[in-house]
Write a protein that holds these residues in place. Structure first.
Motif, PDB file in Angstrom:
ATOM      1  N   THR A  72     -29.403 -51.590  16.926  1.00  0.00           N
ATOM      2  CA  THR A  72     -28.180 -52.282  17.313  1.00  0.00           C
ATOM      3  C   THR A  72     -28.396 -53.788  17.326  1.00  0.00           C
ATOM      4  OG1 THR A  72     -28.753 -52.181  19.651  1.00  0.00           O
ATOM      5  CG2 THR A  72     -27.518 -50.314  18.739  1.00  0.00           C
ATOM      6  N   ALA A  73     -27.301 -54.525  17.395  1.00  0.00           N
ATOM      7  CA  ALA A  73     -27.392 -55.984  17.416  1.00  0.00           C
ATOM      8  C   ALA A  73     -28.208 -56.472  18.600  1.00  0.00           C
ATOM      9  CB  ALA A  73     -25.992 -56.597  17.437  1.00  0.00           C
ATOM     10  N   ALA A  74     -28.031 -55.857  19.771  1.00  0.00           N
ATOM     11  CA  ALA A  74     -28.777 -56.285  20.957  1.00  0.00           C
ATOM     12  C   ALA A  74     -30.268 -56.026  20.798  1.00  0.00           C
ATOM     13  CB  ALA A  74     -28.239 -55.578  22.195  1.00  0.00           C
ATOM     14  N   TRP A  75     -30.636 -54.885  20.210  1.00  0.00           N
ATOM     15  CA  TRP A  75     -32.052 -54.576  19.998  1.00  0.00           C
ATOM     16  C   TRP A  75     -32.660 -55.561  19.005  1.00  0.00           C
ATOM     17  CZ3 TRP A  75     -35.282 -53.379  15.975  1.00  0.00           C
ATOM     18  CH2 TRP A  75     -36.530 -52.838  16.307  1.00  0.00           C
ATOM     19  N   ARG A  76     -31.942 -55.832  17.912  1.00  0.00           N
ATOM     20  CA  ARG A  76     -32.469 -56.738  16.901  1.00  0.00           C
ATOM     21  C   ARG A  76     -32.548 -58.168  17.426  1.00  0.00           C
ATOM     22  NH1 ARG A  76     -29.050 -57.313  13.102  1.00  0.00           N
ATOM     23  NH2 ARG A  76     -27.393 -55.934  13.891  1.00  0.00           N
ATOM     24  N   ALA A  77     -31.590 -58.578  18.239  1.00  0.00           N
ATOM     25  CA  ALA A  77     -31.647 -59.918  18.824  1.00  0.00           C
ATOM     26  C   ALA A  77     -32.908 -60.078  19.665  1.00  0.00           C
ATOM     27  CB  ALA A  77     -30.403 -60.178  19.668  1.00  0.00           C
ATOM     28  N   ALA A  78     -33.262 -59.042  20.432  1.00  0.00           N
ATOM     29  CA  ALA A  78     -34.479 -59.107  21.236  1.00  0.00           C
ATOM     30  C   ALA A  78     -35.724 -59.138  20.358  1.00  0.00           C
ATOM     31  CB  ALA A  78     -34.525 -57.920  22.190  1.00  0.00           C
ATOM     32  N   ALA A  79     -35.717 -58.372  19.278  1.00  0.00           N
ATOM     33  CA  ALA A  79     -36.869 -58.367  18.376  1.00  0.00           C
ATOM     34  C   ALA A  79     -37.051 -59.731  17.726  1.00  0.00           C
ATOM     35  CB  ALA A  79     -36.696 -57.285  17.313  1.00  0.00           C
ATOM     36  N   HIS A  80     -35.965 -60.325  17.232  1.00  0.00           N
ATOM     37  CA  HIS A  80     -36.031 -61.627  16.572  1.00  0.00           C
ATOM     38  C   HIS A  80     -36.205 -62.769  17.572  1.00  0.00           C
ATOM     39  CE1 HIS A  80     -34.848 -60.588  12.343  1.00  0.00           C
ATOM     40  NE2 HIS A  80     -34.330 -59.523  12.936  1.00  0.00           N
ATOM     41  N   GLY A  81     -36.008 -62.500  18.860  1.00  0.00           N
ATOM     42  CA  GLY A  81     -36.155 -63.527  19.885  1.00  0.00           C
ATOM     43  C   GLY A  81     -37.568 -63.720  20.380  1.00  0.00           C
ATOM     44  N   PHE A  82     -38.481 -62.773  20.108  1.00  0.00           N
ATOM     45  CA  PHE A  82     -39.910 -62.923  20.354  1.00  0.00           C
ATOM     46  C   PHE A  82     -40.321 -62.994  21.829  1.00  0.00           C
ATOM     47  CE2 PHE A  82     -39.986 -63.490  15.896  1.00  0.00           C
ATOM     48  CZ  PHE A  82     -41.298 -63.426  15.441  1.00  0.00           C
ATOM     49  N   ALA A  83     -39.438 -62.679  22.760  1.00  0.00           N
ATOM     50  CA  ALA A  83     -39.871 -62.658  24.168  1.00  0.00           C
ATOM     51  C   ALA A  83     -40.925 -61.589  24.399  1.00  0.00           C
ATOM     52  CB  ALA A  83     -38.669 -62.444  25.084  1.00  0.00           C
ATOM     53  N   THR A 104     -45.613 -62.057  13.730  1.00  0.00           N
ATOM     54  CA  THR A 104     -44.988 -63.334  13.403  1.00  0.00           C
ATOM     55  C   THR A 104     -45.044 -63.589  11.899  1.00  0.00           C
ATOM     56  OG1 THR A 104     -45.679 -64.200  15.564  1.00  0.00           O
ATOM     57  CG2 THR A 104     -44.978 -65.803  13.908  1.00  0.00           C
ATOM     58  N   ASP A 105     -46.188 -63.340  11.292  1.00  0.00           N
ATOM     59  CA  ASP A 105     -46.338 -63.513   9.859  1.00  0.00           C
ATOM     60  C   ASP A 105     -45.389 -62.592   9.094  1.00  0.00           C
ATOM     61  OD1 ASP A 105     -47.776 -64.868   7.741  1.00  0.00           O
ATOM     62  OD2 ASP A 105     -48.706 -62.932   7.294  1.00  0.00           O
ATOM     63  N   ASP A 106     -45.259 -61.354   9.565  1.00  0.00           N
ATOM     64  CA  ASP A 106     -44.357 -60.392   8.948  1.00  0.00           C
ATOM     65  C   ASP A 106     -42.909 -60.851   9.076  1.00  0.00           C
ATOM     66  OD1 ASP A 106     -44.212 -57.659   7.692  1.00  0.00           O
ATOM     67  OD2 ASP A 106     -42.898 -57.322   9.414  1.00  0.00           O
ATOM     68  N   TRP A 107     -42.563 -61.391  10.237  1.00  0.00           N
ATOM     69  CA  TRP A 107     -41.200 -61.893  10.432  1.00  0.00           C
ATOM     70  C   TRP A 107     -40.911 -63.061   9.487  1.00  0.00           C
ATOM     71  CZ3 TRP A 107     -39.066 -66.592  11.824  1.00  0.00           C
ATOM     72  CH2 TRP A 107     -37.695 -66.567  12.115  1.00  0.00           C
ATOM     73  N   LEU A 108     -41.854 -63.988   9.349  1.00  0.00           N
ATOM     74  CA  LEU A 108     -41.654 -65.125   8.458  1.00  0.00           C
ATOM     75  C   LEU A 108     -41.443 -64.663   7.014  1.00  0.00           C
ATOM     76  CD1 LEU A 108     -44.378 -67.526   9.887  1.00  0.00           C
ATOM     77  CD2 LEU A 108     -41.906 -67.942   9.921  1.00  0.00           C
ATOM     78  N   ALA A 109     -42.123 -63.587   6.634  1.00  0.00           N
ATOM     79  CA  ALA A 109     -42.028 -63.104   5.261  1.00  0.00           C
ATOM     80  C   ALA A 109     -40.811 -62.227   5.032  1.00  0.00           C
ATOM     81  CB  ALA A 109     -43.302 -62.334   4.901  1.00  0.00           C
ATOM     82  N   ARG A 110     -40.401 -61.427   6.045  1.00  0.00           N
ATOM     83  CA  ARG A 110     -39.407 -60.380   5.770  1.00  0.00           C
ATOM     84  C   ARG A 110     -38.242 -60.337   6.743  1.00  0.00           C
ATOM     85  NH1 ARG A 110     -40.820 -55.351   6.139  1.00  0.00           N
ATOM     86  NH2 ARG A 110     -42.567 -55.581   7.562  1.00  0.00           N
ATOM     87  N   GLY A 111     -38.314 -61.071   7.831  1.00  0.00           N
ATOM     88  CA  GLY A 111     -37.243 -60.990   8.815  1.00  0.00           C
ATOM     89  C   GLY A 111     -36.480 -62.271   9.037  1.00  0.00           C
ATOM     90  N   ALA A 112     -37.016 -63.397   8.557  1.00  0.00           N
ATOM     91  CA  ALA A 112     -36.444 -64.698   8.902  1.00  0.00           C
ATOM     92  C   ALA A 112     -35.061 -64.934   8.320  1.00  0.00           C
ATOM     93  CB  ALA A 112     -37.396 -65.808   8.449  1.00  0.00           C
ATOM     94  N   ASP A 113     -34.697 -64.200   7.264  1.00  0.00           N
ATOM     95  CA  ASP A 113     -33.403 -64.419   6.622  1.00  0.00           C
ATOM     96  C   ASP A 113     -32.294 -63.531   7.185  1.00  0.00           C
ATOM     97  OD1 ASP A 113     -34.442 -66.359   4.949  1.00  0.00           O
ATOM     98  OD2 ASP A 113     -34.982 -64.918   3.382  1.00  0.00           O
TER      99      ASP A 113
END
Length: 553
Positions: A72-83, A104-113
């Protein structure tokens, strides 16, 4: 219009190159403790937030784990928020440090967009987390990794500064402002800092009612917003800036307001998206906030009441849900209104005896799929009246539709006894009905009396209704054979009895999501069609030894 202007400011800002330093100019340290159990789950590739766990593991094919199909949007927001960095840090192991870098490296490569990654509240949370845990996950890493993180942070800081003020009407706007200020200080971007500081007084004023309660009317958001204020104060002090007077004034009101929501065990009452937080965290936040004074008896603008006598404590929701506006322009699928996590629980109450909770609400799962999330938002998941199996407010993904508009409250005290009278019109549109609830708490705290009334003008028939009293999982309940009352045994062994007139007493299954899901029970008072009121009482009684038959008056 606000979203269009913000987008235009961001496009103009992106025409300018960003300055990328080698490392943050100032060292930060996250103030709040992590959860090692959640950190261990992250090491196993499972991210849990707000009671919902899903797979989040570096190296999965495609963008699975970060993209819209992952949760869900709330779950993904928490994942992308890095708390979640603080949960890995709480493990204190090299494996946790390496996993934080890998994620973090994985997020920069595949999640940042991903769209949700650019929502201002998510950007603010992520920058706060990266800076607060820089020494943990990045300070000793390879140069290329540090450069990639700093480059993204510089880009985010530029975009977020241009996006201010954030469009969201909830606590997310405060998180965005906090992250922008932290990044501005770390990157030595004075223009960003001055811009954020300019918006700070108005944002603080918008986030909190005069009584210190947060606009979302949620104990958990009260806690998070108070943490934001503390961090902002510390950031400004660290940068040699004097915080605006608004900040100290709101801290002095918001910290005592948080105390109103605390039960005898130190945890929070479960209203409007709240899950139970450990008492140690609340103690730390109140200490950091330099909170003075006892819990207030009421929050008149926010709409909550606290009745206390002897060892008995009752917390009642006596306010209208937050007003809403159109949510067009919300980013990443995140709702923009202050009612985003609001429940249909007007006039619900919770009751504790010393450190034992007796009457509760079911809790919340804000990051769960819609069906499960809304089952816990429904009126029937709260300790209040339910008319014709209909919610007192319409549940929508972005917040509430139809809702109570007039909620009236009167309180009286005499010789230690307390009366509370409240009403709401949430069913006026559907049935023309008003719900009135009257509570009386005796001076000893051993006798709570209530009356719930449904009023419909004219000769219209009153539909059948029920009163629900959800019990904490630690309470053992038994129904008397004549269905006139139920006996309740607390973990301490203390006994209570709930009885009613003009209603049948029933015992049904329930669920408790203060933390991990737990089975529980609920006492239900069933009124027949045409009945206008039910009187009930919850009184302390002497409990027999287990296995013996109680003597009932």
């Amino acid at each position: 219009m606000i979203g269009i202007l913000r987008g235009a400011r961001q496009k103009l800002a992106r025409l300018k190159p960003v300055r990328v330093p080698d490392a943050p100019a100032r060292a930060f340290r996250d103030l709040w403790p992590g959860d090692p159990a959640r950190g261990a789950r992250l090491l196993r590739g499972e991210f849990e937030t707000l009671g919902t766990a899903r797979i989040l593991r570096p190296g999965l094919p495609g963008t699975e784990g970060w993209d819209t199909a992952s949760g869900t949007a709330a779950w993904r927001a928490a994942a992308h928020g890095f708390a979640w960095m603080r949960d890995l840090r709480a493990l204190g192991t090299d494996a946790a440090r390496l996993h934080a870098r890998a994620m973090t490296d994985d997020w920069l490569a595949r999640g940042a967009d991903e769209a949700v990654a650019d929502a201002p509240e998510v950007v603010g949370a992520r920058m706060s987390a990266w800076l607060g845990h820089w020494d943990f996950f990045a300070a000793t890493s390879e140069d290329a990794f540090r450069r990639a993180v700093m480059t993204r942070m510089a880009q985010d800081a530029r975009d977020l500064s241009a996006a201010l003020p954030a469009e969201a009407e909830h606590r997310g706007a405060l998180a965005a402002l906090k992250g922008a200020m932290a990044a501005a200080i770390a990157l030595q971007e004075d223009a960003y800092l001055q811009r954020a500081a300019r918006f700070l007084p108005a944002e603080i004023e918008r986030q909190f009612h005069p009584d210190g309660g947060h606009v979302e009317r949620s104990p958990s958001m009260q806690l998070l917003a108070l943490q934001d204020l503390i961090e902002i104060r510390n950031l400004l002090h660290g940068a040699g800036m004097e915080p605006p007077p608004h900040l100290a004034a709101v801290l002095d009101r918001a910290a005592p307001a948080l105390r109103l929501f605390r039960h005898g065990d130190g945890g929070l009452a479960l209203f409007n998206g709240t899950r139970d937080e450990g008492s140690a965290l609340l103690d730390l936040v109140l200490t950091q906030g330099q909170a003075r004074g006892r819990a207030p008896l009421d929050l008149p603008e926010t709409g909550f009441q606290r009745l206390q006598a002897g060892r008995t404590l009752i917390i009642v929701d006596t306010g209208a849900p937050p007003t809403a506006r159109a949510t067009a322009g919300a980013e990443g699928g995140l709702p923009a209104g202050a009612d985003r996590f609001a429940h249909a629980g007007t006039l619900a109450f919770e009751m504790s005896i010393g450190r034992d909770r007796l009457i509760v609400n079911c809790g919340a799962a804000p990051a769960a799929e819609e069906a499960w999330r809304d089952a816990l938002r429904a009126t029937a998941a709260h300790s209040t009246l339910v008319l014709s199996d209909t919610n007192s407010a319409e549940l929508r993904p972005e917040g509430l539709g139809r809702r109570p508009e007039q909620v009236e409250t009167a309180r009286h005290e005499s010789a230690g006894a307390q009366w509370l009278e409240a009403s709401h019109d949430g069913w006026r549109r559907a049935f023309g009905a008003v719900h009135r609830r009257r509570l009386y708490l005796a001076e000893s705290g051993d006798d709570l009396r209530g009356e719930d009334v449904v009023e419909i003008p004219g000769d219209a028939a009153i539909p059948a209704f029920s009163l629900r009293f959800h019990l904490h999982p630690g309470v053992v309940a038994s129904l008397l054979q004549d269905e006139s009352a139920a006996l309740l045994r607390l973990p301490s062994g203390i006994g209570w009895k709930i009885r009613a007139s003009r209603a049948r007493v029933a015992l049904e299954d329930s669920v408790y999501l203060g933390g991990e899901p737990r089975r529980s029970s609920q006492v239900v008072l069933l009124a027949e069609e045409g009945e206008t009121s039910v009187q009930w009482a919850i009184t302390r009684v002497s409990m027999p030894a287990p296995g013996t038959t109680p003597a009932v008056e």
